[in-house]
Design a protein around this motif. Structure first.
Motif, PDB file in Angstrom:
ATOM      1  N   TRP A  78      30.801 -27.123 131.006  1.00  0.00           N
ATOM      2  CA  TRP A  78      30.546 -27.806 129.738  1.00  0.00           C
ATOM      3  C   TRP A  78      29.109 -27.561 129.277  1.00  0.00           C
ATOM      4  CZ3 TRP A  78      28.768 -33.403 129.389  1.00  0.00           C
ATOM      5  CH2 TRP A  78      28.710 -33.815 128.074  1.00  0.00           C
ATOM      6  N   THR A  79      28.152 -27.627 130.218  1.00  0.00           N
ATOM      7  CA  THR A  79      26.745 -27.403 129.877  1.00  0.00           C
ATOM      8  C   THR A  79      26.511 -25.974 129.424  1.00  0.00           C
ATOM      9  OG1 THR A  79      26.146 -29.069 131.509  1.00  0.00           O
ATOM     10  CG2 THR A  79      24.396 -27.636 130.737  1.00  0.00           C
ATOM     11  N   ILE A  80      27.104 -25.020 130.138  1.00  0.00           N
ATOM     12  CA  ILE A  80      26.950 -23.609 129.757  1.00  0.00           C
ATOM     13  C   ILE A  80      27.587 -23.356 128.396  1.00  0.00           C
ATOM     14  CG2 ILE A  80      27.695 -21.266 130.331  1.00  0.00           C
ATOM     15  CD1 ILE A  80      27.322 -22.035 133.281  1.00  0.00           C
ATOM     16  N   ASP A  81      28.774 -23.930 128.190  1.00  0.00           N
ATOM     17  CA  ASP A  81      29.473 -23.745 126.918  1.00  0.00           C
ATOM     18  C   ASP A  81      28.660 -24.284 125.746  1.00  0.00           C
ATOM     19  OD1 ASP A  81      31.592 -23.226 125.108  1.00  0.00           O
ATOM     20  OD2 ASP A  81      32.270 -25.288 125.323  1.00  0.00           O
ATOM     21  N   ALA A  82      27.993 -25.407 125.954  1.00  0.00           N
ATOM     22  CA  ALA A  82      27.203 -26.010 124.875  1.00  0.00           C
ATOM     23  C   ALA A  82      25.947 -25.203 124.575  1.00  0.00           C
ATOM     24  CB  ALA A  82      26.828 -27.442 125.244  1.00  0.00           C
ATOM     25  N   ILE A  84      25.393 -21.739 125.288  1.00  0.00           N
ATOM     26  CA  ILE A  84      25.458 -20.277 125.225  1.00  0.00           C
ATOM     27  C   ILE A  84      25.599 -19.722 123.804  1.00  0.00           C
ATOM     28  CG2 ILE A  84      27.950 -19.915 125.456  1.00  0.00           C
ATOM     29  CD1 ILE A  84      27.150 -17.825 127.646  1.00  0.00           C
ATOM     30  N   LEU A  85      26.181 -20.456 122.901  1.00  0.00           N
ATOM     31  CA  LEU A  85      26.423 -19.924 121.553  1.00  0.00           C
ATOM     32  C   LEU A  85      25.143 -19.528 120.820  1.00  0.00           C
ATOM     33  CD1 LEU A  85      28.647 -19.313 119.464  1.00  0.00           C
ATOM     34  CD2 LEU A  85      28.242 -21.595 118.561  1.00  0.00           C
ATOM     35  N   PRO A  86      24.098 -20.366 120.803  1.00  0.00           N
ATOM     36  CA  PRO A  86      22.884 -19.955 120.071  1.00  0.00           C
ATOM     37  C   PRO A  86      22.208 -18.709 120.640  1.00  0.00           C
ATOM     38  CG  PRO A  86      22.857 -22.309 120.485  1.00  0.00           C
ATOM     39  CD  PRO A  86      24.008 -21.747 121.245  1.00  0.00           C
ATOM     40  N   ILE A  87      22.467 -18.382 121.881  1.00  0.00           N
ATOM     41  CA  ILE A  87      21.859 -17.187 122.475  1.00  0.00           C
ATOM     42  C   ILE A  87      22.363 -15.922 121.777  1.00  0.00           C
ATOM     43  CG2 ILE A  87      21.726 -15.827 124.610  1.00  0.00           C
ATOM     44  CD1 ILE A  87      21.891 -18.474 126.132  1.00  0.00           C
ATOM     45  N   SER A 104      26.199 -21.608 112.195  1.00  0.00           N
ATOM     46  CA  SER A 104      25.981 -23.028 112.481  1.00  0.00           C
ATOM     47  C   SER A 104      27.257 -23.830 112.262  1.00  0.00           C
ATOM     48  CB  SER A 104      24.845 -23.585 111.635  1.00  0.00           C
ATOM     49  OG  SER A 104      25.194 -23.578 110.268  1.00  0.00           O
ATOM     50  N   LEU A 105      28.136 -23.303 111.414  1.00  0.00           N
ATOM     51  CA  LEU A 105      29.434 -23.930 111.210  1.00  0.00           C
ATOM     52  C   LEU A 105      30.279 -23.891 112.486  1.00  0.00           C
ATOM     53  CD1 LEU A 105      31.266 -25.234 109.071  1.00  0.00           C
ATOM     54  CD2 LEU A 105      32.135 -22.947 108.579  1.00  0.00           C
ATOM     55  N   LEU A 106      30.086 -22.872 113.335  1.00  0.00           N
ATOM     56  CA  LEU A 106      30.813 -22.798 114.609  1.00  0.00           C
ATOM     57  C   LEU A 106      30.497 -24.000 115.494  1.00  0.00           C
ATOM     58  CD1 LEU A 106      30.449 -19.052 115.656  1.00  0.00           C
ATOM     59  CD2 LEU A 106      32.517 -20.228 114.906  1.00  0.00           C
ATOM     60  N   GLY A 160      38.845 -20.326 117.862  1.00  0.00           N
ATOM     61  CA  GLY A 160      38.581 -20.501 119.294  1.00  0.00           C
ATOM     62  C   GLY A 160      37.606 -21.639 119.558  1.00  0.00           C
ATOM     63  N   ARG A 161      36.570 -21.758 118.744  1.00  0.00           N
ATOM     64  CA  ARG A 161      35.599 -22.855 118.927  1.00  0.00           C
ATOM     65  C   ARG A 161      36.229 -24.213 118.618  1.00  0.00           C
ATOM     66  NH1 ARG A 161      31.626 -22.391 122.227  1.00  0.00           N
ATOM     67  NH2 ARG A 161      30.271 -23.787 121.082  1.00  0.00           N
ATOM     68  N   VAL A 162      37.099 -24.279 117.610  1.00  0.00           N
ATOM     69  CA  VAL A 162      37.783 -25.540 117.306  1.00  0.00           C
ATOM     70  C   VAL A 162      38.701 -25.920 118.461  1.00  0.00           C
ATOM     71  CG1 VAL A 162      39.473 -26.628 115.781  1.00  0.00           C
ATOM     72  CG2 VAL A 162      37.583 -25.332 114.809  1.00  0.00           C
ATOM     73  N   LEU A 163      39.444 -24.957 118.986  1.00  0.00           N
ATOM     74  CA  LEU A 163      40.323 -25.214 120.133  1.00  0.00           C
ATOM     75  C   LEU A 163      39.504 -25.638 121.349  1.00  0.00           C
ATOM     76  CD1 LEU A 163      43.326 -25.096 120.811  1.00  0.00           C
ATOM     77  CD2 LEU A 163      42.992 -22.743 121.545  1.00  0.00           C
TER      78      LEU A 163
END
Length: 189
Positions: A78-82, A84-87, A104-106, A160-163
């Motif tokens: 959960w921490t990695i998922d939160a 990793i996206l901005p990287i 940012s909408l993702l 995928g991000r919504v799911l």
């Protein structure tokens, strides 16, 4: 003595009379207990309350260790998922040809999906078995991550991000309540 401006004259007189009552009646705790029980203080035993009294552990040590390890791995994922996206924002901009607003909408869409599913799943967790719901949430979460990893367009990445957010919304409130249910009361933090 001078009346307090906060209490007013009536409040000051009441407080002063209560203080005089306490000073005049020099009854100790031992006297009160003796009067109620009619037994000497030496014969009394201190009442000890054990918070773990009704807790019965039915799981083996191996199962406890396995459940704890899986919950820790969930927390790490959960921490990695939160984070990793901005990287990868610049790579996503080049790959999908989108701007910062779309990216940012993702994160916002994942957060909204998580919030919308977390509230009802707390109530549904009382009606259905929590391990089953956690399993369904983890399935949704992992399928969302897998869809994000093979996304061929920005729209697929968005779905995928919504799911992913739906899965996290299911898992997050139920894991904490499961942890509390499966731990001894004296071992809860």
């Amino acid at each position: 003595s001078v009346p307090s401006p906060c209490l007013g004259r009536v409040g000051f007189i009441f407080a002063q009379s209560m203080a005089e009552v306490v000073v005049e009646s020099e009854v100790t705790q031992n006297d009160i207990m003796y009067e109620v029980d009619n037994t000497p203080q030496q014969d009394k035993q201190e009442l000890v309350i054990d918070p773990d009294e009704g807790f019965l552990e039915t799981r083996s040590n191996r199962r406890q260790y396995m459940e704890f390890s899986l919950m820790c791995l969930c927390n790490v994922a959960w921490t990695i998922d939160a984070a990793i996206l901005p990287i990868f924002f610049t790579e996503f901009q080049v790959l999908f040809g989108v701007g910062q607003t779309s990216l940012s909408l993702l994160a916002s869409a994942k957060g909204w999906a998580e919030a919308l599913f977390a509230f009802p799943c707390g109530f549904v967790g009382e009606l259905l078995p929590r391990p089953l719901l956690v399993g369904l949430g983890m399935l949704s979460w992992s399928s969302g991550l897998m869809l994000c990893s093979v996304a061929w367009s920005f729209e697929v990445l968005f779905v995928g991000r919504v799911l992913n957010g739906v899965g996290l919304g299911i898992v997050q409130p139920l894991l904490l309540s499961m942890l509390a249910d499966k731990s001894r009361p004296t071992k809860r933090g």
